[in-house]
Design a protein around this motif. Structure first.
Motif, short mmCIF file in Angstrom:
data_model
loop_
_atom_site.label_atom_id
_atom_site.label_comp_id
_atom_site.label_asym_id
_atom_site.label_seq_id
_atom_site.Cartn_x
_atom_site.Cartn_y
_atom_site.Cartn_z
N GLY A 131 0.86 -1.19 0.00
CA GLY A 131 0.00 0.00 0.00
C GLY A 131 0.88 1.23 0.00
O GLY A 131 1.86 1.32 -0.75
N SER A 132 0.57 2.16 0.87
CA SER A 132 1.36 3.40 0.96
C SER A 132 0.82 4.22 2.13
O SER A 132 -0.33 4.05 2.55
CB SER A 132 1.18 4.22 -0.32
N ILE A 133 1.64 5.15 2.61
CA ILE A 133 1.10 6.14 3.54
C ILE A 133 -0.04 6.91 2.86
O ILE A 133 -0.98 7.37 3.52
CB ILE A 133 2.22 7.10 4.06
N ALA A 134 0.00 6.93 1.52
CA ALA A 134 -1.09 7.57 0.75
C ALA A 134 -2.40 6.79 0.86
O ALA A 134 -3.45 7.28 0.44
CB ALA A 134 -0.69 7.72 -0.71
N GLY A 135 -2.34 5.60 1.43
CA GLY A 135 -3.56 4.83 1.69
C GLY A 135 -4.07 5.03 3.10
O GLY A 135 -5.12 4.50 3.48
N VAL A 138 -4.58 11.47 3.16
CA VAL A 138 -4.69 12.14 1.85
C VAL A 138 -3.86 13.40 1.92
O VAL A 138 -3.84 14.07 2.96
CB VAL A 138 -6.16 12.49 1.54
N TYR A 139 -3.10 13.69 0.87
CA TYR A 139 -2.30 14.93 0.87
C TYR A 139 -2.68 15.76 -0.34
O TYR A 139 -3.19 15.24 -1.35
CB TYR A 139 -0.80 14.61 0.92
N PRO A 140 -2.43 17.09 -0.27
CA PRO A 140 -2.84 17.97 -1.37
C PRO A 140 -2.27 17.50 -2.70
O PRO A 140 -1.10 17.13 -2.78
CB PRO A 140 -2.25 19.33 -0.98
N VAL A 144 -6.17 11.20 -6.57
CA VAL A 144 -6.52 9.88 -7.13
C VAL A 144 -5.49 8.81 -6.75
O VAL A 144 -5.86 7.66 -6.49
CB VAL A 144 -6.71 9.96 -8.67
N TYR A 145 -4.21 9.18 -6.66
CA TYR A 145 -3.23 8.19 -6.17
C TYR A 145 -3.61 7.78 -4.74
O TYR A 145 -3.62 6.59 -4.41
CB TYR A 145 -1.81 8.75 -6.22
N CYS A 146 -3.94 8.77 -3.91
CA CYS A 146 -4.35 8.46 -2.52
C CYS A 146 -5.60 7.57 -2.53
O CYS A 146 -5.70 6.62 -1.75
CB CYS A 146 -4.60 9.73 -1.72
N GLU A 181 12.12 4.53 -8.78
CA GLU A 181 11.71 5.22 -10.01
C GLU A 181 10.31 5.84 -9.88
O GLU A 181 9.76 6.39 -10.82
CB GLU A 181 11.73 4.24 -11.18
N PHE A 182 9.73 5.71 -8.68
CA PHE A 182 8.36 6.15 -8.43
C PHE A 182 8.13 7.61 -8.86
O PHE A 182 7.18 7.91 -9.59
CB PHE A 182 8.07 5.97 -6.93
N SER A 183 9.01 8.52 -8.41
CA SER A 183 8.77 9.94 -8.72
C SER A 183 9.07 10.25 -10.18
O SER A 183 8.47 11.16 -10.76
CB SER A 183 9.59 10.84 -7.78
N VAL A 185 8.35 8.29 -12.58
CA VAL A 185 7.10 7.92 -13.28
C VAL A 185 6.03 8.99 -12.99
O VAL A 185 5.36 9.47 -13.91
CB VAL A 185 6.62 6.52 -12.84
N ARG A 186 5.93 9.37 -11.72
CA ARG A 186 4.89 10.36 -11.35
C ARG A 186 5.06 11.64 -12.16
O ARG A 186 4.10 12.22 -12.64
CB ARG A 186 4.97 10.66 -9.85
N PHE A 187 6.34 12.08 -12.33
CA PHE A 187 6.60 13.34 -13.03
C PHE A 187 7.00 13.11 -14.49
O PHE A 187 7.66 13.94 -15.11
CB PHE A 187 7.66 14.15 -12.28
C1 8X3 Z 1 4.34 6.85 -2.31
C2 8X3 Z 1 4.55 7.80 -1.20
O1 8X3 Z 1 3.98 10.12 -0.32
O2 8X3 Z 1 4.59 9.91 -2.66
O3 8X3 Z 1 3.20 6.11 -2.14
O4 8X3 Z 1 2.46 9.14 -1.90
S1 8X3 Z 1 3.86 9.31 -1.54
#
Ligand code: 8X3
Ligand code: NDP
Length: 245
Positions: A131-135, A138-140, A144-146, A181-183, A185-187
């Motif tokens: 999962g994630s802390i995003a689960g 919720v952050y600004p 949708v990822y959250c 590589e998460f960020s 992909v995000r960006f």
């Molecule tokens: C990845 C952590 O804080 O970028 O799930 O959502 S965060």
């Protein structure tokens, strides 16, 4: 394990190989799966199969076509996933929303549906959901990822209840900021923006989460770690990271 071609999945494959787990590794990037398999095959047996987890026919076909000696899966690690974009919901990109819901939520469900019936039959197995802390928060601009990771949180808890009569363990691991590589992909490939996410503090590394996964899958039969949040020490919440500069 899904998402073995980079980040947390790759580090987990490496650590589990060192600990004599036989590995089925999946992801879309075949070249990376082959390279990883070549590296690990002097430590353990490795089987790779490549599919896009959004494609439910491909997911079910890949699992159905596993050779006989690979059909018994004892541990399923639902790791594949990414964030796509970071911005206010009214400016959201519909393709990004589709990708996050289709990969992080529906893909996880497809693979679970393809694999867990045989665990139910054997009354044995372990599903580890990343999962994630995003689960949990919720952050600004995370909207949708959250939402997708909150869905993983709910699915994880529901799965644990549904599998309870069958002695199957279900674990969620919810990391904070992990440098993968998460960020990128995000960006959408913007390296500078991605690097900035992890600047000024000691972010978690993929190996830290691999270590956590190894811990949960090696507990005694009667112990199920049901839900973990793992932060870098510098992080206290999604929106609170103590940086040096
Ligand atoms: C990845 C952590 O804080 O970028 O799930 O959502 S965060
Ligand atoms: P990476 O981008 O490094 O790895 C993502 C993995 O998911 C890759 O192996 C990728 O493989 C796979 N994947 C993505 N889309 C698909 C798809 N459509 N079909 C099949 N596989 C796919 O990121 P992380 O290692 O950081 O992410 C792993 C998990 O950890 C994700 O679920 C993420 O949400 C979660 N997480 C990450 C955090 C972080 O800060 N990094 C924090 C909290 C949770 P390929 O592209 O080859 O298909």
């Amino acid at each position: 394990m899904s998402g073995a071609t980079s980040g947390i999945g790759k580090a987990t494959a490496e650590l589990l190989a060192q600990n004599n787990f036989r590995l089925i590794l999946t992801g879309r990037r075949k070249d990376r799966l082959e390279a990883l398999s070549n590296t690990l095959s002097n430590q353990t047996e490795v089987y790779t199969t490549s599919f896009d987890i959004r494609d439910k026919e491909a997911v079910f076909k890949a699992i159905k076509e596993l050779p006989a000696e690979w059909k018994q899966i004892d541990v399923l690690i639902n790791n594949a996933g990414n964030a796509h974009g970071l911005g206010p919901i009214h400016e959201g990109n519909v393709e990004d929303w589709d990708a996050m819901i289709d990969i992080n939520v529906k893909g996880l469900l497809y693979l679970t549906k393809a694999i867990t019936p045989s665990m139910i039959e054997r009354e044995s197995g372990h599903v580890v959901n990343i999962g994630s802390i995003a689960g949990k928060e919720v952050y600004p601009n995370g909207n949708v990822y959250c939402a997708s990771k909150h869905a993983v949180d709910a699915i994880n808890n529901g799965m644990r209840m549904d599998f309870n009569p069958y002695g199957i363990k279900v674990t969620a691991i919810n990391p904070g900021l992990v440098e993968t590589e998460f960020s990128l992909v995000r960006f959408k490939g913007d390296e500078q923006r991605a690097d900035n996410v992890y600047k000024g503090f000691d972010a978690l590394q993929a190996a830290d989460i691999a270590d956590t996964i190894l811990y949960v899958v090696t507990r005694p039969a009667h112990v199920n770690i049901s839900d973990m949040v793992v932060f870098p020490t510098a992080q206290a919440a999604s929106t609170m990271v103590h940086k040096n500069n």
